[in-house]
Scaffold this motif. Structure first.
Motif, PDB file in Angstrom:
ATOM      1  N   LYS A  20       0.837  -1.199   0.000  1.00  0.00           N
ATOM      2  CA  LYS A  20       0.000   0.000   0.000  1.00  0.00           C
ATOM      3  C   LYS A  20       0.872   1.249   0.000  1.00  0.00           C
ATOM      4  O   LYS A  20       1.908   1.295   0.665  1.00  0.00           O
ATOM      5  CB  LYS A  20      -0.909   0.029   1.232  1.00  0.00           C
ATOM      6  CG  LYS A  20      -1.977  -1.056   1.262  1.00  0.00           C
ATOM      7  CD  LYS A  20      -2.849  -0.930   2.500  1.00  0.00           C
ATOM      8  CE  LYS A  20      -3.932  -2.013   2.514  1.00  0.00           C
ATOM      9  NZ  LYS A  20      -4.785  -1.914   3.731  1.00  0.00           N
ATOM     10  N   PHE A  21       0.421   2.267  -0.738  1.00  0.00           N
ATOM     11  CA  PHE A  21       1.081   3.561  -0.728  1.00  0.00           C
ATOM     12  C   PHE A  21       0.368   4.474   0.265  1.00  0.00           C
ATOM     13  O   PHE A  21      -0.870   4.516   0.308  1.00  0.00           O
ATOM     14  CB  PHE A  21       1.066   4.198  -2.119  1.00  0.00           C
ATOM     15  CG  PHE A  21       1.967   3.519  -3.109  1.00  0.00           C
ATOM     16  CD1 PHE A  21       3.315   3.826  -3.156  1.00  0.00           C
ATOM     17  CD2 PHE A  21       1.467   2.552  -3.979  1.00  0.00           C
ATOM     18  CE1 PHE A  21       4.157   3.197  -4.061  1.00  0.00           C
ATOM     19  CE2 PHE A  21       2.298   1.923  -4.886  1.00  0.00           C
ATOM     20  CZ  PHE A  21       3.639   2.247  -4.927  1.00  0.00           C
ATOM     21  N   LEU A  22       1.138   5.209   1.064  1.00  0.00           N
ATOM     22  CA  LEU A  22       0.548   6.129   2.027  1.00  0.00           C
ATOM     23  C   LEU A  22       0.117   7.406   1.327  1.00  0.00           C
ATOM     24  O   LEU A  22       0.803   7.891   0.425  1.00  0.00           O
ATOM     25  CB  LEU A  22       1.559   6.459   3.132  1.00  0.00           C
ATOM     26  CG  LEU A  22       1.980   5.292   4.028  1.00  0.00           C
ATOM     27  CD1 LEU A  22       3.021   5.758   5.038  1.00  0.00           C
ATOM     28  CD2 LEU A  22       0.788   4.691   4.750  1.00  0.00           C
ATOM     29  N   PRO A  23      -1.027   7.979   1.746  1.00  0.00           N
ATOM     30  CA  PRO A  23      -1.517   9.198   1.096  1.00  0.00           C
ATOM     31  C   PRO A  23      -0.665  10.425   1.390  1.00  0.00           C
ATOM     32  O   PRO A  23      -0.708  11.407   0.660  1.00  0.00           O
ATOM     33  CB  PRO A  23      -2.933   9.362   1.664  1.00  0.00           C
ATOM     34  CG  PRO A  23      -2.884   8.644   2.985  1.00  0.00           C
ATOM     35  CD  PRO A  23      -1.949   7.496   2.791  1.00  0.00           C
ATOM     36  N   LYS A  24       0.110  10.375   2.481  1.00  0.00           N
ATOM     37  CA  LYS A  24       0.974  11.501   2.827  1.00  0.00           C
ATOM     38  C   LYS A  24       2.294  10.987   3.380  1.00  0.00           C
ATOM     39  O   LYS A  24       2.432   9.796   3.683  1.00  0.00           O
ATOM     40  CB  LYS A  24       0.300  12.424   3.841  1.00  0.00           C
ATOM     41  CG  LYS A  24      -0.097  11.739   5.139  1.00  0.00           C
ATOM     42  CD  LYS A  24      -0.801  12.720   6.082  1.00  0.00           C
ATOM     43  CE  LYS A  24      -1.174  12.023   7.394  1.00  0.00           C
ATOM     44  NZ  LYS A  24      -1.849  12.960   8.324  1.00  0.00           N
ATOM     45  N   ALA A  25       3.248  11.888   3.507  1.00  0.00           N
ATOM     46  CA  ALA A  25       4.588  11.498   3.962  1.00  0.00           C
ATOM     47  C   ALA A  25       4.538  10.892   5.357  1.00  0.00           C
ATOM     48  O   ALA A  25       3.821  11.374   6.237  1.00  0.00           O
ATOM     49  CB  ALA A  25       5.522  12.704   3.947  1.00  0.00           C
ATOM     50  N   GLN A  26       5.315   9.822   5.542  1.00  0.00           N
ATOM     51  CA  GLN A  26       5.399   9.157   6.841  1.00  0.00           C
ATOM     52  C   GLN A  26       6.128  10.030   7.852  1.00  0.00           C
ATOM     53  O   GLN A  26       7.117  10.686   7.538  1.00  0.00           O
ATOM     54  CB  GLN A  26       6.139   7.827   6.685  1.00  0.00           C
ATOM     55  CG  GLN A  26       6.421   7.092   7.970  1.00  0.00           C
ATOM     56  CD  GLN A  26       5.157   6.568   8.600  1.00  0.00           C
ATOM     57  OE1 GLN A  26       4.448   5.772   8.007  1.00  0.00           O
ATOM     58  NE2 GLN A  26       4.866   7.009   9.806  1.00  0.00           N
ATOM     59  N   GLN A  27       5.636  10.064   9.085  1.00  0.00           N
ATOM     60  CA  GLN A  27       6.315  10.779  10.161  1.00  0.00           C
ATOM     61  C   GLN A  27       7.302   9.832  10.833  1.00  0.00           C
ATOM     62  O   GLN A  27       7.012   8.663  11.069  1.00  0.00           O
ATOM     63  CB  GLN A  27       5.306  11.303  11.180  1.00  0.00           C
ATOM     64  CG  GLN A  27       4.410  12.407  10.647  1.00  0.00           C
ATOM     65  CD  GLN A  27       3.480  12.931  11.720  1.00  0.00           C
ATOM     66  OE1 GLN A  27       3.315  12.312  12.768  1.00  0.00           O
ATOM     67  NE2 GLN A  27       2.863  14.070  11.470  1.00  0.00           N
ATOM     68  N   TRP A  28       8.484  10.366  11.150  1.00  0.00           N
ATOM     69  CA  TRP A  28       9.531   9.569  11.765  1.00  0.00           C
ATOM     70  C   TRP A  28      10.034  10.241  13.026  1.00  0.00           C
ATOM     71  O   TRP A  28      10.099  11.467  13.107  1.00  0.00           O
ATOM     72  CB  TRP A  28      10.714   9.391  10.795  1.00  0.00           C
ATOM     73  CG  TRP A  28      10.344   8.678   9.546  1.00  0.00           C
ATOM     74  CD1 TRP A  28      10.037   9.233   8.347  1.00  0.00           C
ATOM     75  CD2 TRP A  28      10.212   7.267   9.381  1.00  0.00           C
ATOM     76  NE1 TRP A  28       9.730   8.269   7.436  1.00  0.00           N
ATOM     77  CE2 TRP A  28       9.839   7.043   8.038  1.00  0.00           C
ATOM     78  CE3 TRP A  28      10.392   6.175  10.224  1.00  0.00           C
ATOM     79  CZ2 TRP A  28       9.624   5.772   7.523  1.00  0.00           C
ATOM     80  CZ3 TRP A  28      10.189   4.907   9.700  1.00  0.00           C
ATOM     81  CH2 TRP A  28       9.807   4.713   8.384  1.00  0.00           C
TER      82      TRP A  28
END
Length: 439
Positions: free
Chosen positions: A150-158
């Protein structure tokens, strides 16, 4: 090349890095993928397993702790999972890569404990993505397991964790009949450093945390109870990590007196920046930070040895100063990977690595270069000025560009001081008894 971050809940794919086209044999170099002459691969059977594995090796050096090369992706017309020849080729590539990474566990960490690797395929005709996992290594299973991609709709938080770990150790140099090998000496240093780091205790923001606690919970505890909605900047605020080595673990199990021919003074500070999924536990963060420091050392040692012309460690009766490649950060999405620059190299050199190995275009201004500063040579320069003979200092060609290497006289001085300290109490006791008898 599939770069993946392992977490307890799921696996996050960070980046898909296109493997550069293979260089023609006359332009192959151990130190660079750059070449004007390339060989275009027309089908999957023409892909070299060794070339893809070498790409994985170079990319792994750029990854912070906790991140690994965990698979490959391919774009073809045919279904690679249905075609026996295609699948056999992909499995051969993954197995070759696994064996190559297994040659240096200090650099590649616990990714080798996980025997599953990903194969991501995109059909050029239907544009459909299919991902499956397969066992590699000594396991003989050829069973494919479907993987939900799956592709995330927004940038991942780290969650970022920063650490600086200081080394200041002296190691003996012992000349054997076969001579002094740089790789062997560095391997001993790496093994010692690994043991030290593994026994260290990690504090986050100055506090000892419960290993099972999630990192995001630590952030919530620090925030004051207000009605202000937390911003993305608050969530991603860096945590400061400190590693402390228990005193009893810093002492050798037995005291041995060796007749040394020289010594290596290994001194400096290694910067570490790792990025964790907020739901990751403190224990996972501890593993990633420790792995990052060891991987950084292993990467620098390997790069140094690859650049050596002469494997002789110590020019006879010389004092050498050598500076390691320093670490810089390069942005990839919302997190950073790293690269290493030798003394005299500009940030533009990192752009070449990022373009060739990660297939990314960044600007020189985006490279973070102030993590590690050049070595302080003032003490070494003073030694050079005070030396009565120019022969005392090795030329840059003789220096192996990595660390302090002191001569025989300094090794003997360290040995004498060690003996005096060790037997001091016994000597004082004997003198006390003699005085009491004379009275």
């Amino acid at each position: 090349m599939d770069l993946r971050k392992n977490t307890a809940a799921r696996e996050n794919v960070i980046h898909l890095a296109r493997t550069p086209e293979e260089k023609s044999p006359e332009t192959v170099s151990d130190n660079s993928f750059s070449s004007d002459k390339t060989e275009t691969v027309k089908n999957l059977s023409g892909v070299s397993e060794a070339w893809v594995a070498d790409h994985a090796k170079h990319v792994t050096r750029m990854l912070p702790g906790g991140m690994f090369v965990q698979g490959i992706f391919v774009t073809t017309d045919e279904d690679v999972f249905e075609d026996p020849n295609c699948f056999s080729k992909l499995r051969a590539i993954l197995n070759y890569t696994y064996k190559l990474l297994n040659t240096n566990p200090y650099m590649f960490g616990n990714c080798l404990e996980i025997s599953e690797r990903l194969i991501l395929h995109m059909s050029t005709s239907t544009k459909v993505l299919t991902c499956k996992s397969v066992e590699v290594g000594p396991v003989k299973s050829t069973v494919l397991k479907p993987v939900d991609w799956k592709f995330l709709p927004k940038a991942q938080q780290w969650q970022r964790l920063d650490c600086y770990f200081e080394f200041d150790d002296v190691y003996p140099v012992i000349v054997k009949k076969s001579g002094i090998s740089v790789k062997q000496q560095f391997q001993q240093i790496l093994e010692s450093a690994h043991k030290t780091i593994e026994t260290s205790v990690m504090f986050i923001d100055g506090e000892l945390k419960n290993g099972s606690e999630a990192l995001e919970n630590l952030n919530k505890k620090k925030k004051p109870k207000t009605n202000v909605k937390p911003t993305q900047q608050d969530v991603l605020k860096s945590m400061q990590v400190s590693l402390f080595v228990p005193f009893e673990n810093s002492l050798p199990e037995t005291v041995e007196y060796l007749e040394c021919d020289g010594s290596i003074h290994f001194s400096g500070v290694v910067s570490s920046s790792v990025f964790m999924y907020p739901k990751a536990t403190v224990s996972e963060a501890i593993t990633a930070v420790k792995q990052d420091i060891v991987r950084s050392l292993a990467s620098r040692f390997t790069m140094h040895c690859d650049a050596l012309i002469d494997d002789n460690l110590l020019p006879e009766e010389k004092v050498c100063f050598n500076e390691p490649p320093r670490r810089v950060l390069v942005p990839v999405g919302s997190l950073y990977l790293c690269d290493y620059l030798f003394p005299g190299e500009a940030p533009a050199e990192a752009l070449l690595s990022v373009r060739e190995l990660l297939d990314l275009q960044i600007t020189e201004a985006e490279v973070v270069c102030d993590l590690e500063t050049p070595a302080d040579t003032s003490e070494f320069d003073a030694l050079d000025r005070d030396s009565s003979s120019e022969e005392m200092l090795a030329t840059p060609q003789e220096a192996s560009q990595f660390m302090y290497i002191t001569g025989i006289c300094f090794a003997m001085l360290v040995l004498v001081i060690s003996i005096i300290v060790h037997y001091y109490d016994s000597i004082v006791g004997v003198i006390g008894k003699l005085l009491s008898k004379s009275n």
